[in-house]
Design a protein around this motif. Structure first.
Motif, mmCIF file in Angstrom:
data_model
loop_
_atom_site.group_PDB
_atom_site.id
_atom_site.type_symbol
_atom_site.label_atom_id
_atom_site.label_comp_id
_atom_site.label_asym_id
_atom_site.label_seq_id
_atom_site.Cartn_x
_atom_site.Cartn_y
_atom_site.Cartn_z
ATOM 1 N N SER A 17 -8.752 -4.475 2.170
ATOM 2 C CA SER A 17 -7.676 -3.679 2.518
ATOM 3 C C SER A 17 -7.136 -4.113 3.764
ATOM 4 O O SER A 17 -6.236 -3.712 4.250
ATOM 5 C CB SER A 17 -8.320 -2.292 2.321
ATOM 6 O OG SER A 17 -9.341 -2.287 3.337
ATOM 7 N N ASP A 18 -7.714 -4.816 4.383
ATOM 8 C CA ASP A 18 -7.422 -5.421 5.703
ATOM 9 C C ASP A 18 -7.460 -6.894 5.857
ATOM 10 O O ASP A 18 -8.753 -7.449 5.928
ATOM 11 C CB ASP A 18 -8.320 -4.762 6.868
ATOM 12 C CG ASP A 18 -7.854 -5.070 8.371
ATOM 13 O OD1 ASP A 18 -6.598 -5.598 8.477
ATOM 14 O OD2 ASP A 18 -8.600 -4.925 9.150
ATOM 15 N N PRO A 19 -6.371 -7.551 5.866
ATOM 16 C CA PRO A 19 -4.998 -7.078 6.094
ATOM 17 C C PRO A 19 -4.124 -6.703 4.905
ATOM 18 O O PRO A 19 -3.304 -6.021 4.875
ATOM 19 C CB PRO A 19 -4.159 -8.220 6.507
ATOM 20 C CG PRO A 19 -4.967 -9.484 6.129
ATOM 21 C CD PRO A 19 -6.393 -9.125 6.250
ATOM 22 N N GLY A 20 -4.709 -6.862 3.739
ATOM 23 C CA GLY A 20 -4.310 -6.548 2.278
ATOM 24 C C GLY A 20 -4.813 -7.452 1.176
ATOM 25 O O GLY A 20 -5.661 -8.197 1.353
ATOM 26 N N PRO A 21 -4.287 -6.950 0.152
ATOM 27 C CA PRO A 21 -4.830 -7.481 -1.420
ATOM 28 C C PRO A 21 -4.707 -9.129 -1.369
ATOM 29 O O PRO A 21 -3.725 -9.496 -0.907
ATOM 30 C CB PRO A 21 -4.157 -6.904 -2.224
ATOM 31 C CG PRO A 21 -3.735 -5.740 -1.762
ATOM 32 C CD PRO A 21 -3.491 -5.871 -0.511
ATOM 33 N N ILE A 22 -5.438 -9.948 -1.946
ATOM 34 C CA ILE A 22 -5.578 -11.157 -2.028
ATOM 35 C C ILE A 22 -5.175 -11.363 -3.701
ATOM 36 O O ILE A 22 -6.076 -11.153 -4.571
ATOM 37 C CB ILE A 22 -6.663 -12.022 -1.703
ATOM 38 C CG1 ILE A 22 -6.929 -11.584 -0.126
ATOM 39 C CG2 ILE A 22 -6.441 -13.435 -1.943
ATOM 40 C CD1 ILE A 22 -8.464 -12.208 0.354
ATOM 41 N N ASP A 23 -3.806 -11.695 -4.175
ATOM 42 C CA ASP A 23 -3.581 -11.537 -5.610
ATOM 43 C C ASP A 23 -2.540 -12.596 -5.722
ATOM 44 O O ASP A 23 -1.885 -13.303 -4.967
ATOM 45 C CB ASP A 23 -3.315 -10.190 -6.049
ATOM 46 C CG ASP A 23 -2.021 -9.805 -5.420
ATOM 47 O OD1 ASP A 23 -1.424 -10.378 -4.380
ATOM 48 O OD2 ASP A 23 -1.723 -8.582 -5.615
#
Length: 784
Positions: free
Chosen positions: A221-227
């Protein structure tokens, strides 16, 4: 009484006669209609029963008639009368009772397959399984040697773990696919996770699936999804190599504290696809890898590494050349790593200028595309942009040709490239949205990585006491379609600026990207660089041409390089201040029209500039100052000679502890042959480089049926040389390059294992040039 009995008997006989006649008449009509009409039955007592629709209509007692003379029973039938007129059709009878089941018939033929039903909605997540039993404590290991200082650790990595699977071949369409653990050492660090493997979706159109990482069961969630997502508009079955990476500080609402961390590689539906799950495959027939790294956090007061050199910083070249004499068929692979090196960066404020020189090819497929790109510590360059080249064509021909991959990088996987050791790789795979192709690298010629640490420009005059490189680099990941299709004029989106400092310096300019000429015969197109909308005239234009006798059916997008040093234009010498460099396209000399050109397809074109100071007559007492020379042909070589020097460049080397960096830019062609190979080689005083090895470029081709489809193409051949082989009293031996006068040349001859020369053309319809530079010898620092 007797008379009364006779009268009753006569009535009964008359009634029987009338009923019989009526019954016979109705039965006849019913039979004619083939309906379930009236029926005559006889009960056990011999009485006549008239049935209709299952109901009793009329019943008569049995009556016997006996002949008075013979005593035999008489038939009720009278003498047959004349045929009467056809009666009116009777009304339909009621349906009969169902018959008994007949025998089972033979099996029918298989019907057509019906359409697949829509995928069902995803069910609710299952409950978390119970924790496994705690393992037994292992034995204590021996104390290891003292570690090195963290400032020299590889990219600042604190701990790491890589998990690999051979042919994982996971056919799950949802949920956890793979799992990898890391024992995180500290609470204040971050995790960087990387996936490298293949994947596909199939049996669907306008469909999408999403692969992603979770840490301890929660997405980052920090900094964001890894996808990474895979989408296709039409139903295909293409297995694509994929690599993605990212850093994570918090998963869900929790920070990632120290301890054992479970990293899971997962799969789910894409957002906006109504929860549909499609047919997915992960890790087919190859090695799949998950890399988990613990890295230090960024200093909140310095969110990026320092970009301004300290006032005390004095530039000294730091570069490495990694030499591969012949990759050959050892690198004939469709996906994976072509070469891997390790480079030590000395400063935080610098960037990496990375160049690969070698030849590439793709074959055995039509309308397909292969790409080569650079990774740093497992991630692609994100600042400036990805460093890559590609080959795309509608031909299955097998053609190796010299190609340069180059770019500047200060950030990989969104992380600054700090001081320390870094792993740099050249990777190969299929282009996005294309199927796997047959590729190879480095065949019949040498290949090399050149990695250079360069400080960012700063606002100061060039001086002998403290030379500082002044340069600019522009990368263009999204060239507008209209500019890609342009056939004449400036490609305005491909423009880069340089702030020139000195009034005595020149400008080194370079374009690198895909060029194509197609849909024509006996045709030629020219790409060239301008400075402030004017072509270079001192000493010559910076240009590249593509020419062919027959490109009516062939389309080939291939990486090309235009480079050279310019001292001035028709407006005069280049003055200090801002200058604008632009790529242009137009007709070749001797042609009165343009043809179908294409620029920058499926790659990241780059424009680079560097200010080249005026050469000193002698090296400075301390520090570094460039010593360089450019030689340009007055007119196109247009040479078909072999095994002789085609052009030469004299150079005065000032120091004995330095080496020579040689670069040649021009046009080359191999023609009038089907399976053939020729090699262009750079020489010093007539000898090829022996330490570390040849500086060369080869064209190898295998064509089928037509010898005029291959074209004249721009090429660059470059490398660093420490020594050559010379004859002495005791025979040939390696000689390093002391200070003195040298002549650099270019020749062309047969490739190894080929016993003949084939027709060639060198320097067709365009300028050819040498750039020779004297640089420090850094061999002892570099490891292959």
């Amino acid at each position: 009484l007797a008379a009364h009995r006779v009268l009753m008997m006569a009535c009964r006989v008359l009634c029987v006669w009338i009923g019989a006649v009526y019954i016979l008449l109705l039965g006849s009509l019913s039979s004619a209609q083939e309906l379930d009409g009236p029926a005559i039955e006889t009960d056990d007592d011999g009485n006549l029963r008239f049935m209709s629709g299952g109901d009793l209509v009329f019943e008569a007692d049995s009556v016997a008639f006996v002949s008075a003379s013979s005593g035999e029973a008489l038939s009720l039938s009278g003498v047959q009368g004349e045929k009467g007129e056809q009666g009116n059709p009777g009304s339909p009878g009621s349906p009969g009772a169902p018959g008994s089941a007949g025998p089972v018939g033979p099996p029918g033929s298989t019907g057509e397959t019906g359409q697949s039903g829509s995928p069902g909605r995803r069910g609710p997540p299952g409950p978390q399984g119970p924790a496994g039993p705690q393992g037994t404590q292992g034995i204590q290991g021996q104390q290891g040697p003292k570690g090195e200082d963290s400032s020299s650790a590889m990219g600042g990595i604190i701990s790491w773990n890589q998990c690999t699977w051979n042919d994982a071949n996971i056919q799950k369409d949802y949920g956890v696919l793979l799992e990898c653990w890391l024992n995180k050492q500290r609470n204040d660090t971050w995790l960087r996770v990387t996936w490298n493997g293949n994947m596909r979706i199939t049996s669907c159109s306008t469909c999408c699936m999403r692969w992603f990482f979770s840490i301890d069961g929660r997405e980052c969630s920090d900094p964001g999804p890894i996808d990474s997502v895979m989408y296709q508009r039409s139903n295909n079955h293409i297995i694509r190599q994929n690599m993605f990476t990212g850093v994570c500080h918090r998963s869900g609402t929790q920070e990632i504290d120290a301890g054992a961390k479970r990293v899971q590689f997962m799969l789910m539906e894409c957002e906006g696809f109504n929860g549909y799950i499609y047919d997915a495959l992960t890790g087919w027939n190859s090695i799949s890898k998950i890399l988990v790294e613990e890295i230090p956090p960024r200093d909140p007061t310095f969110p990026e590494v320092a970009v301004t050199p300290p006032d005390t910083y004095v530039y000294q070249p730091n570069y490495c050349q990694y030499f591969y004499p012949s990759l050959g068929f050892n690198r004939e692979r469709n996906v994976g790593t072509v070469a891997e090196v390790e480079f030590t960066k000395l400063h935080d404020h610098t960037v990496l200028w990375i160049t690969w020189e070698g030849n590439f090819r793709k074959k055995s497929c039509t309308n397909c595309c292969a790409k080569w790109w650079v990774t740093i510590n497992g991630g692609e360059c994100t600042g400036y942009e990805n460093i890559l080249t590609s080959i795309s064509s509608n031909s299955a021909a097998d053609v190796f040709a010299p190609t340069t991959v180059t770019g500047v990088c200060h950030e990989a996987s969104s992380l600054p490239i700090a001081a320390g050791r870094h792993v740099i790789k050249l990777e190969v795979g299929n282009c996005d949205l294309y199927r796997i192709t047959n590729t190879a690298s480095g065949f019949y010629s040498s290949s090399r990585f050149i990695v250079e640490e360069v400080p960012r420009p700063r606002d100061q005059e060039l001086s002998q006491e403290s030379y500082h490189p002044q340069w600019s680099h522009c990368a263009f990941p999204d060239v507008p379609k209209g500019d890609q299709d342009m056939d004449e004029g400036p490609i305005k989106s491909l423009t880069c600026l340089l702030q020139k400092q000195s009034n005595t310096s020149a400008m080194w300019l370079s374009f690198n990207g895909n060029l194509q000429l197609s849909g024509c015969t006996d045709c030629c197109m020219r790409w060239y660089l301008t400075i402030d909308d004017k072509e270079c005239s001192d000493p010559a234009p910076l240009e590249a041409v593509i020419y062919s006798l027959s490109l009516d059916r062939l389309r080939v997008h291939r990486g090309s390089t235009i480079a050279g040093v310019c001292g001035g234009t028709s407006d005069g010498p280049l003055a200090p201040g801002e200058h604008r460099v632009t790529l242009n396209v137009g007709r070749c000399e001797g042609f009165n029209r343009t043809f179908d050109a294409y620029t920058g397809y499926d790659t990241v074109p780059t424009l680079s500039t560097r200010e080249m100071p005026k050469v000193l007559k002698a090296p400075p007492a301390k520090g570094y100052y460039p010593n360089w020379q450019q030689c340009v042909t007055d007119s196109p070589l247009n040479s078909n000679q072999t095994n002789t020097t085609l052009m030469s460049c004299p150079f005065k080397k000032q120091r004995g502890d330095s080496v020579l960096k040689l670069s040649w830019y021009g046009n080359i062609a191999l023609r009038d042959c089907l399976t053939c190979c020729m090699r262009w080689r750079l020489t010093i005083n007539g000898s090829e480089c022996a330490d570390p090895g040849p500086i060369d470029g080869a064209i190898y081709q295998t064509l089928t049926g037509r010898v005029d489809v291959e074209y004249y193409r721009p090429a660059s051949i470059a490398g660093v040389c420490r020594g050559i082989t010379e004859e002495g009293e005791e025979g040939a031996g390696l000689v390093l390059l002391p200070a003195g006068d040298y002549v650099v040349g270019i020749e062309v001859g047969q490739c190894d294992t080929f016993l003949e020369d084939f027709p060639v053309v060198t320097g067709h319809n365009s300028a050819s040039r040498f750039i020779v530079e004297e640089v420090p010898d850094t061999t002892s620092r570099c490891q292959t």
